[in-house]
Design a protein around this motif. Structure first.
Motif, short mmCIF file in Angstrom:
data_model
loop_
_atom_site.label_atom_id
_atom_site.label_comp_id
_atom_site.label_asym_id
_atom_site.label_seq_id
_atom_site.Cartn_x
_atom_site.Cartn_y
_atom_site.Cartn_z
N ASP A 183 -6.91 0.59 0.07
CA ASP A 183 -6.24 -0.47 0.81
C ASP A 183 -7.10 -1.71 0.97
OD1 ASP A 183 -8.01 0.64 2.61
OD2 ASP A 183 -6.54 1.01 4.19
N ASN A 209 0.84 -1.18 0.00
CA ASN A 209 0.00 0.00 0.00
C ASN A 209 0.89 1.25 0.00
OD1 ASN A 209 -2.32 1.84 1.81
ND2 ASN A 209 -2.91 0.87 -0.10
N ARG A 210 0.75 2.13 0.96
CA ARG A 210 1.51 3.38 0.97
C ARG A 210 2.81 3.31 1.76
NH1 ARG A 210 -3.78 4.54 0.34
NH2 ARG A 210 -4.32 6.40 -0.89
N GLU A 250 3.69 -3.50 -4.41
CA GLU A 250 2.43 -2.77 -4.45
C GLU A 250 2.03 -2.55 -5.91
OE1 GLU A 250 -0.94 -1.25 -4.28
OE2 GLU A 250 -0.02 -1.92 -2.39
N PRO A 286 -0.83 4.33 -4.71
CA PRO A 286 -0.16 3.98 -3.45
C PRO A 286 1.32 3.70 -3.62
CG PRO A 286 -2.27 2.86 -3.62
CD PRO A 286 -2.03 3.50 -4.95
#
Length: 244
Positions: free
Chosen positions: A117, A54-55, A75, A80
């Motif tokens: 997410d 994700n981030r 990812e 993200p």
């Protein structure tokens, strides 16, 4: 959900404000996943494979806990991924692969949710929509591949932690990572007790698979419950004693 998300976020924010790396990430709107610290702080991996980055929430915690470890994050969503690169900028022992780990190399369609997410290669289930109010906002074609096509097994140290947070796709990630299992000592995965995504293997099936692969469940953390106090999902730590 009875799991108090507001209280959790308040605790995470209080922790994050005390750590310079986490404070920098907050300026990019990323709150480090500090809830994982109690489960992992006693471990000493040389390589962290972060599938479902994700981030960069988990990568931030991994770097804080293990300053010398290599981190390889995966990812597949461009937005993200760009933020993850930004919060980990300047970290020479960090690598990001803009792809998803799966059993085959090629391309797949991912369901991108309004809260990205929760995006998954599986269809969003009714329970996820009911509990979290999620919806699919779009779809996207992403790159997929076996883990060994990104990380050569012979370059993977034996003190390796594989983290998986892939919204119901955990068993496919594991099966797509088998070539590295001789080097993976620890597995940390978010698993579900109820079907949040259509066709997802539940925790019991993933535990059975890992047991057959000589991994033992050694800890359960961060259990989330629904409004009836029914367990929904949890983070689980597995260890292979033969590799210790």
């Amino acid at each position: 959900m009875s799991f108090d998300l507001f209280a959790l976020r308040a605790r995470k924010l209080s922790y994050a404000l005390r750590v310079p790396l986490f404070r920098r990430a907050l300026r990019a709107g990323v709150l480090a996943g500090v809830e994982h610290t109690p489960a992992l702080r006693h471990l000493t991996p040389d390589l962290v494979i972060d599938v479902g980055a994700n981030r960069g929430q988990f990568a931030l915690v991994a770097r804080h806990l293990w300053p010398a470890a290599r981190i390889a994050s995966f990812e597949p969503l461009p937005g993200p991924a760009a933020i993850c690169r930004s919060v980990m900028a300047g970290d020479e022992r960090f690598t990001l692969f803009e792809a998803a780990v799966s059993t085959a190399t090629g391309n797949s369609t991912i369901n991108v949710t309004s809260e990205d997410d929760s995006s998954s290669l599986l269809p969003l289930g009714e329970e996820h929509q009911r509990l979290y109010g999620s919806r699919v906002a779009s779809t996207l074609t992403i790159k997929t591949g076996r883990l060994s096509s990104f990380i050569a097994p012979d370059r993977c140290p034996k003190a390796c932690l594989l983290k998986i947070d892939t919204q119901g796709f955990e068993l496919q990630v594991l099966k797509g990572s088998e070539e590295l299992f001789p080097r993976v000592q620890l597995i940390y995965a978010e698993l579900s007790f109820i079907e949040l995504y259509e066709g997802q293997p539940l925790a019991s099936e993933v535990i059975s698979y890992l047991h057959a692969m000589s991994y033992q469940l050694v800890g359960v953390f961060n259990v989330a419950h629904d409004g009836a106090d029914r367990p929904v999902q949890a983070d689980m730590l597995f260890s292979c004693a033969a590799k210790e």
